[in-house]
Design a protein around this motif. Sequence first.
Motif, PDB file in Angstrom:
ATOM      1  N   ARG A 107      34.070 -31.457  82.736  1.00 10.51           N
ATOM      2  CA  ARG A 107      34.154 -30.197  82.002  1.00 10.51           C
ATOM      3  C   ARG A 107      33.679 -30.411  80.568  1.00 10.51           C
ATOM      4  NH1 ARG A 107      39.839 -27.520  82.324  1.00 10.51           N
ATOM      5  NH2 ARG A 107      39.143 -27.417  84.504  1.00 10.51           N
ATOM      6  N   ALA A 108      32.842 -29.516  80.064  1.00 15.08           N
ATOM      7  CA  ALA A 108      32.306 -29.644  78.707  1.00 15.08           C
ATOM      8  C   ALA A 108      33.414 -29.438  77.683  1.00 15.08           C
ATOM      9  CB  ALA A 108      31.189 -28.627  78.494  1.00 15.08           C
ATOM     10  N   GLU A 109      33.401 -30.255  76.658  1.00 17.31           N
ATOM     11  CA  GLU A 109      34.403 -30.139  75.587  1.00 17.31           C
ATOM     12  C   GLU A 109      34.106 -28.912  74.736  1.00 17.31           C
ATOM     13  OE1 GLU A 109      36.381 -32.814  71.980  1.00 17.31           O
ATOM     14  OE2 GLU A 109      34.690 -33.587  73.140  1.00 17.31           O
ATOM     15  N   ALA A 110      35.154 -28.210  74.325  1.00 13.34           N
ATOM     16  CA  ALA A 110      34.988 -27.035  73.468  1.00 13.34           C
ATOM     17  C   ALA A 110      34.381 -27.443  72.131  1.00 13.34           C
ATOM     18  CB  ALA A 110      36.332 -26.352  73.267  1.00 13.34           C
ATOM     19  N   THR A 111      33.567 -26.570  71.591  1.00 18.41           N
ATOM     20  CA  THR A 111      32.895 -26.863  70.320  1.00 18.41           C
ATOM     21  C   THR A 111      33.023 -25.685  69.363  1.00 18.41           C
ATOM     22  OG1 THR A 111      30.762 -25.979  71.082  1.00 18.41           O
ATOM     23  CG2 THR A 111      31.196 -28.331  71.475  1.00 18.41           C
ATOM     24  N   ARG A 112      32.644 -25.949  68.137  1.00 19.43           N
ATOM     25  CA  ARG A 112      32.523 -24.923  67.105  1.00 19.43           C
ATOM     26  C   ARG A 112      31.385 -25.343  66.187  1.00 19.43           C
ATOM     27  NH1 ARG A 112      37.901 -26.325  63.412  1.00 19.43           N
ATOM     28  NH2 ARG A 112      37.797 -28.568  63.737  1.00 19.43           N
ATOM     29  N   SER A 113      30.931 -24.432  65.373  1.00 24.29           N
ATOM     30  CA  SER A 113      29.824 -24.777  64.481  1.00 24.29           C
ATOM     31  C   SER A 113      30.301 -25.697  63.364  1.00 24.29           C
ATOM     32  CB  SER A 113      29.218 -23.510  63.877  1.00 24.29           C
ATOM     33  OG  SER A 113      30.103 -22.938  62.920  1.00 24.29           O
ATOM     34  N   ALA A 114      29.384 -26.465  62.822  1.00 19.60           N
ATOM     35  CA  ALA A 114      29.699 -27.323  61.680  1.00 19.60           C
ATOM     36  C   ALA A 114      30.186 -26.482  60.498  1.00 19.60           C
ATOM     37  CB  ALA A 114      28.472 -28.140  61.287  1.00 19.60           C
ATOM     38  N   ALA A 115      29.609 -25.292  60.351  1.00 19.67           N
ATOM     39  CA  ALA A 115      30.037 -24.413  59.257  1.00 19.67           C
ATOM     40  C   ALA A 115      31.493 -23.997  59.427  1.00 19.67           C
ATOM     41  CB  ALA A 115      29.136 -23.181  59.194  1.00 19.67           C
ATOM     42  N   ALA A 116      31.901 -23.707  60.672  1.00 24.63           N
ATOM     43  CA  ALA A 116      33.298 -23.346  60.927  1.00 24.63           C
ATOM     44  C   ALA A 116      34.220 -24.521  60.619  1.00 24.63           C
ATOM     45  CB  ALA A 116      33.468 -22.895  62.371  1.00 24.63           C
ATOM     46  N   LEU A 117      33.793 -25.726  60.969  1.00 25.70           N
ATOM     47  CA  LEU A 117      34.581 -26.918  60.634  1.00 25.70           C
ATOM     48  C   LEU A 117      34.714 -27.057  59.117  1.00 25.70           C
ATOM     49  CD1 LEU A 117      35.985 -29.616  61.242  1.00 25.70           C
ATOM     50  CD2 LEU A 117      33.704 -30.663  61.424  1.00 25.70           C
ATOM     51  N   LEU A 118      33.616 -26.849  58.398  1.00 28.36           N
ATOM     52  CA  LEU A 118      33.652 -26.952  56.933  1.00 28.36           C
ATOM     53  C   LEU A 118      34.646 -25.960  56.337  1.00 28.36           C
ATOM     54  CD1 LEU A 118      30.640 -27.420  54.597  1.00 28.36           C
ATOM     55  CD2 LEU A 118      32.306 -25.667  54.074  1.00 28.36           C
ATOM     56  N   VAL A 119      34.616 -24.722  56.826  1.00 27.34           N
ATOM     57  CA  VAL A 119      35.536 -23.703  56.310  1.00 27.34           C
ATOM     58  C   VAL A 119      36.978 -24.066  56.651  1.00 27.34           C
ATOM     59  CG1 VAL A 119      36.228 -21.285  56.506  1.00 27.34           C
ATOM     60  CG2 VAL A 119      33.805 -21.883  56.293  1.00 27.34           C
ATOM     61  N   ASP A 120      37.204 -24.609  57.853  1.00 28.78           N
ATOM     62  CA  ASP A 120      38.548 -25.048  58.215  1.00 28.78           C
ATOM     63  C   ASP A 120      39.020 -26.171  57.288  1.00 28.78           C
ATOM     64  OD1 ASP A 120      38.657 -23.230  60.266  1.00 28.78           O
ATOM     65  OD2 ASP A 120      38.237 -24.681  61.863  1.00 28.78           O
TER      66      ASP A 120
END
Length: 568
Positions: free
Chosen positions: A6-19
Amino acid sequence: MPDSTRAEATRSAAALLVDCLAVQGCERIFTVPGESFLAVLDALPDRPEIDVVTCRQEGGVTFMACADGAMQAAGSGRPGVAFVTRGPGATNASIGVHVAHQDSQPMILFVGDVARGMQGREGFQEVDFTAFFSPICKWAARIDDPARIPEYIARAYSVAINGRPGPVVLALPEDMLVEQVPTSLQPRPFVTRTAQAACPDAMQALFDLIADAASPIAIIGGAGWNAKAREYFQQFAERIGLPVATAFRRQDAIAPDSPVYAGNLGYGPGPRLVERVKSADLIIAVGARLGEATTDGYEVPTLEHPGQLLVHIHPDPEELGRVYRTDLALCCSVDEFAECAALWEDAGIIPFDAGGEAHREWLDWSTPQPSDATIDLAACVSAMRAALPADTIICNGAGNFAGWWHRYWRYAAYPGQLAPTCGAMGYGVPAAVAAALRFPERTVVAVAGDGDFMMNGQELATAAQYGANMIVVVVDNGAYGTIRMHQEREYPGRVSATQLSNPDFAMLGAAYGAWSTRAETTADFIAALDDAKARSGIRLIHAVTDLNRIAASGATITGLRARAKATA
């Protein structure tokens, strides 16, 4: 069993930066939007705890972020945060980075950058931001690997708030921001300022020097100064009667009603204070860099004064001994030093009378005297003191106009003074917007000269958009007054490039939605102030002044010209 395919869930690098920013306690971002960081703009609505303030020019963005960092430094110590785009956006923003650097204020500037595959080709709006910003900030870098975003953000906060606080600049390639990263990649924990305690042996050496001194004086305010430093250092100084002067534009570093407050150094200090510093046998500098403005070109005190000892307390070891011969250096947090000094057993010190004497001299210097000026700025400042709350925040940029507030206003609150120590024009209005948003319950006043106001006056649109409550005083003498003053000293009567043809500032303020009025006399100003304080929103007073009365020291154009010609 779990499905390993199963593919691991991801998010954008920009979303990580904001988090990451949210985890570090970022409450507000100042920006002019750009296509180079659209991914960040897209991620911000998912973090409603971060307020986004859209400004009208990138210089205003970084001035606001610098001021916001200065206000947070007084308490939480978090840096101001700004986002701008590459090329013209970044070069416009550089002025605020320079101010934050010379003011020792924590700030983080993010710059949207060209895609990584475009770098080195002089692509559209491409600049080598690491090379461009490195001389005017604590750290400049580019995040090329999205997996390292948590590392870079944590380091940026650590660098900005520790040691001598200052600005950090991080470039963000636009293609990096849209890459997907696994959600398992999490922000690093909240970064706190490292407390640097004062060395006990050095503290004892300091108190031995104080006990042996006949005429000591302290110069305070600067890197890492905060509410704790203010409280404890004032206790210490009052207990031993130590005269306390503040460094240039650090007048809120001690309460003005303290019985040992001796006034401010910088441009236009009290003559008796200058003499007191020159004749001191012991100078205790706490937080101050002892830069050119505070020391009047390294003359107060002089670089090598026989019989004068210098104790320098500063959180950055590179600052100690950098310019001045330092007889005792303490590398520590200024608030930790102040608390230690307040609690130190000092039975061998007989309290000095000098603190009270210096305070009385300052009161004489800072009390307005009768004047025949049509609009007397000293009287106007006195009227402001009577009409506005003691915790009013005064914001100004650069220019001779500021001297009247530096001399006659009482900076009672902390933070209560937002003003650039590096002399950048255009700071006052953006700083006032940041202050009005940070402290909506307090009165905020932007004081600007006519030339100064035109640098970033368009940020009144930002103030209006976000409902900022602030009073703006535009001091209009139809000239770049500070330069005209120097011109008359060096080239008397030869006026060149310093005249200004100005708009009707009251009408301009009205165009931004401000209540505004024009004041040509002292009585006009006082009436306008009474009207303004009863209102909310943006209130602008256009104060038309006489160019001849060029400085709060009493200097006039005619007097400067006559003296220069007499000595030619």
